[in-house]
Design a protein around this motif. Structure first.
Motif, PDB file in Angstrom:
ATOM      1  N   SER A  96       0.976  -1.010  -0.080  1.00 46.01           N
ATOM      2  CA  SER A  96       0.044   0.152  -0.183  1.00 46.01           C
ATOM      3  C   SER A  96       0.807   1.350  -0.049  1.00 46.01           C
ATOM      4  O   SER A  96       2.039   1.322   0.657  1.00 46.01           O
ATOM      5  CB  SER A  96      -0.914   0.056   1.086  1.00 46.01           C
TER       6      SER A  96
ATOM      7  N   ASP B  82      -3.157   4.773  -2.217  1.00 43.15           N
ATOM      8  CA  ASP B  82      -4.306   4.248  -1.270  1.00 43.15           C
ATOM      9  C   ASP B  82      -4.771   4.973  -0.337  1.00 43.15           C
ATOM     10  O   ASP B  82      -5.751   4.541   0.142  1.00 43.15           O
ATOM     11  CB  ASP B  82      -3.612   2.903  -1.092  1.00 43.15           C
TER      12      ASP B  82
ATOM     13  N   THR C  34       0.731   5.347   1.025  1.00 46.56           N
ATOM     14  CA  THR C  34       0.067   6.271   1.547  1.00 46.56           C
ATOM     15  C   THR C  34       1.081   7.521   1.279  1.00 46.56           C
ATOM     16  O   THR C  34       2.437   7.553   1.728  1.00 46.56           O
ATOM     17  CB  THR C  34      -0.096   6.226   3.015  1.00 46.56           C
TER      18      THR C  34
END
Length: 246
Positions: free
Chosen positions: A126, A150, A128
């Motif tokens: 993921s 994400d 960020t």
């Protein structure tokens, strides 16, 4: 909470605390590849999500983090769509990205013990991106739309500094900028988080739509806790108050 000490023992204590997630930080903390690896091993198996923040949005460093087994990255200082696209590309193998191939040597693939790792790796990571400048706030809707982003995470400290309000994270203009990002993320259905050590501010941002939040740090808890002990138990030479080590 932040994990900034660089200590696997401290990271493990935090991982078993019952908190939802930890941020192992290498941007403002004494963490290199070896200490990050040791902390990942220490917290493995605990019911906590772990994000790791590299010091810079750099494809070489991100490649090394991914090969260590980092699965959730928080990329600092993402000011534009181009920055966000670069962060995502660093986590993807060609042709979708620029990640170098070294799975046979990497903990992430368990040294090629994970079947089809090269084909499935992107689905295990993921990304960020950190919104921490006025420019990023202005571009937040476009950043949220970048394929592969994400989540976003808002950093009020650097954001305040970029707005000419150094050290004023609680300034109404800073809070309004944070809320603008949270609202944009809500419209885009992208999770948004924020750093807020003040309980009142943390609850405010949660009510404003933050889906995850940082509310403390290992080093800060140790600093304030040890100061509390000193205040309670250490007296100056004349017995009138706390002694000083300065």
């Amino acid at each position: 909470m932040w994990v900034c000490s660089g200590s696997p023992l401290v990271a493990e204590i935090c991982a078993g605390s019952g908190l939802d997630w930890l941020l192992i930080d290498a941007e403002h903390s004494p963490n290199g590849l070896e200490s990050i690896l040791a902390q990942l091993q220490a917290v493995h198996g605990y019911p906590v999500q772990v994000l790791v923040r590299p010091p810079v949005n750099d494809p070489v460093l991100i490649k090394q983090y991914l090969d260590l087994g980092v699965q959730n990255l928080l990329i600092p200082m993402v000011h534009s769509v181009a920055d966000a696209e670069a962060a995502v590309a660093a986590t993807r193998y060609p042709p979708e990205g620029v990640r170098g191939v070294g799975s046979a040597l990497a903990r992430a693939a368990r040294w090629n013990r994970v079947p089809d790792y090269l084909a499935t790796a992107a689905g295990t990571v993921s990304v960020t991106v950190q919104i921490e400048s006025a420019a990023a706030v202005d571009a937040v809707e476009d950043i949220l739309a970048v394929d592969g982003v994400d989540a976003i995470f808002v950093g009020p400290s650097d954001l305040a500094a970029s707005m000419g309000l150094l050290g004023q994270q609680e300034h109404p203009e800073v809070r309004a900028a944070v809320e603008r990002c949270l609202a944009g993320a809500g419209r885009a259905d992208v999770p948004a988080g924020v750093n807020a050590f003040s309980p009142a501010t943390a609850h405010h941002y949660l009510d404003a739509g933050a889906r995850f939040i940082l509310v403390g740090a290992d080093v800060a808890l140790l600093a304030r806790g040890s100061e509390g002990l000193a205040t309670a138990f250490v007296r100056s030479a004349d017995g009138t108050g706390p002694a000083t080590s300065y």
